[in-house]
Write a protein that holds these residues in place. Sequence first.
Motif, PDB file in Angstrom:
ATOM      1  N   ARG A 323      -5.051  37.892 -28.512  1.00 15.16           N
ATOM      2  CA  ARG A 323      -6.257  38.724 -28.386  1.00 15.16           C
ATOM      3  C   ARG A 323      -7.204  38.432 -29.546  1.00 15.16           C
ATOM      4  NH1 ARG A 323      -5.543  43.607 -25.516  1.00 15.16           N
ATOM      5  NH2 ARG A 323      -4.273  43.102 -23.702  1.00 15.16           N
ATOM      6  N   LYS A 324      -8.516  38.610 -29.301  1.00  9.35           N
ATOM      7  CA  LYS A 324      -9.520  38.583 -30.365  1.00  9.35           C
ATOM      8  C   LYS A 324      -9.703  40.007 -30.878  1.00  9.35           C
ATOM      9  CE  LYS A 324     -11.417  34.276 -29.808  1.00  9.35           C
ATOM     10  NZ  LYS A 324     -12.078  33.369 -30.685  1.00  9.35           N
ATOM     11  N   GLU A 327     -11.551  42.582 -28.839  1.00  8.19           N
ATOM     12  CA  GLU A 327     -10.934  43.040 -27.590  1.00  8.19           C
ATOM     13  C   GLU A 327     -10.079  44.283 -27.802  1.00  8.19           C
ATOM     14  OE1 GLU A 327     -10.504  38.887 -25.130  1.00  8.19           O
ATOM     15  OE2 GLU A 327      -9.079  39.251 -26.732  1.00  8.19           O
ATOM     16  N   CYS A 328      -9.916  44.717 -29.054  1.00  8.32           N
ATOM     17  CA  CYS A 328      -9.149  45.929 -29.340  1.00  8.32           C
ATOM     18  C   CYS A 328     -10.057  47.152 -29.143  1.00  8.32           C
ATOM     19  CB  CYS A 328      -8.631  45.893 -30.781  1.00  8.32           C
ATOM     20  SG  CYS A 328      -7.856  47.439 -31.264  1.00  8.32           S
ATOM     21  N   ASN A 364     -18.671  42.403 -27.770  1.00 10.22           N
ATOM     22  CA  ASN A 364     -18.039  41.658 -26.685  1.00 10.22           C
ATOM     23  C   ASN A 364     -17.242  40.498 -27.256  1.00 10.22           C
ATOM     24  OD1 ASN A 364     -19.367  43.179 -24.664  1.00 10.22           O
ATOM     25  ND2 ASN A 364     -21.229  42.064 -25.203  1.00 10.22           N
ATOM     26  N   PRO A 365     -16.208  40.063 -26.543  1.00  9.07           N
ATOM     27  CA  PRO A 365     -15.463  38.914 -27.017  1.00  9.07           C
ATOM     28  C   PRO A 365     -16.395  37.733 -27.251  1.00  9.07           C
ATOM     29  CG  PRO A 365     -14.367  39.922 -25.150  1.00  9.07           C
ATOM     30  CD  PRO A 365     -15.678  40.606 -25.304  1.00  9.07           C
ATOM     31  N   SER A 367     -17.560  34.127 -27.098  1.00  7.23           N
ATOM     32  CA  SER A 367     -17.218  32.921 -26.345  1.00  7.23           C
ATOM     33  C   SER A 367     -17.740  31.724 -27.110  1.00  7.23           C
ATOM     34  CB  SER A 367     -17.841  32.974 -24.959  1.00  7.23           C
ATOM     35  OG  SER A 367     -19.221  33.148 -25.080  1.00  7.23           O
TER      36      SER A 367
END
Length: 368
Positions: A323-324, A327-328, A364-365, A367
């Motif tokens: 996970r990044k 994302e928690c 946001n994650p 990219s």
Amino acid sequence: MKFIDEYRDAARAQECARAIARVATRPWTIMEICGGQTHAIIKFGIDELLPRTLTLVHGPGCPVCVTPLELIDKAIDIAARPGVIFCSFGDMLRVPGSQTDLLAVKAGGGDVRMVYSPLEAVRLARENAAREVVFFAVGFETTAPPNAMAVHQAKREGLRNFSLLVSHVLVPPAMEAILSSPQNQVQGFLAAGHVCTVMGYHEYEPLAARYHVPIVVTGFEPLDILQGILMCVGQLEAGRAEVENQYTRSVRREGNQPAQQILREVFRVVDRSWRGIGVIARSGFGLAEAYADFDAERRFGVADRRTAEPGECLSGLVLQGVRKPVECPAFGTRCTPEHPLGATMVSSEGACAAYHRYRAWNRNPISV
Ligand code: SF4
């Protein structure tokens, strides 16, 4: 400044990023092992220079992050006792235990001291014969040799009031645990240059062969990291899985032999618990039997203490590259550097702290 500015040259960084884009034809996931590398990647926006097909995930190489909660509780227990001088590097002082932290123990009258070298703790033991002096020995192979030297010196001087609370961990077993996990997404590694400066990189060669994974020993400045990624992607595209050395200005294959000699004398390899990950077999150092009298866990009777990790924190998944931080669900809301829920937010080298400091605006994650 020599050896800093040269490795932060923006034009060369762009050039290297373009070379990576030319070489990378497929999606690849690469893990940088060290928290110092994670910090540099996020601080300098290195991930944002890369083609979108390349994903960088962040590894377990932050010593504060992987030190288990129960060891923090043991440190706090010992530090709060009368007659103890508890010495630690500064980064461990504000890591929360299950109830409090070492700074709060100090505020409450405990004799907790920040030191810059374990030899300072040996000096304190020499000067305070009526008190127990304990040094909190955490970290990877990088910090283990000076801690080994400190206890070796204390034994030579016959200092019976000096001890180490040891939680040293080793990189290769953690890499093997990540590679053998069913959740593993990592296809190539940037190994930590400072660890390899001490240990060399011969011990990574069986891993590269067994798991068919390229491993590039890499430094910590932006150009080091970009060159390490270029070398790693080059191997992945060519179907090679070798250990290569980007950090040639510091690392030799055999490492630092005198440092390894003192490690072999003072420590033995033991199973260690990694925060958020759990116990990894033969993944750390404990004191060898000849130095058992200097083991603070035995001296203060805290060896059997156990503490459960809080369930909400995903740092174990972050530390394994699954996970990044963003994302928690707790990132930036219930968990911040001021009120951290997990160790990857406490430490300045932790991935969650790096994202919060440099990417807090982006929920946001990322990219790449
Ligand atoms: S943001 Fe906080 S709670 Fe979430 S993984 Fe990171 S340290 Fe743990």
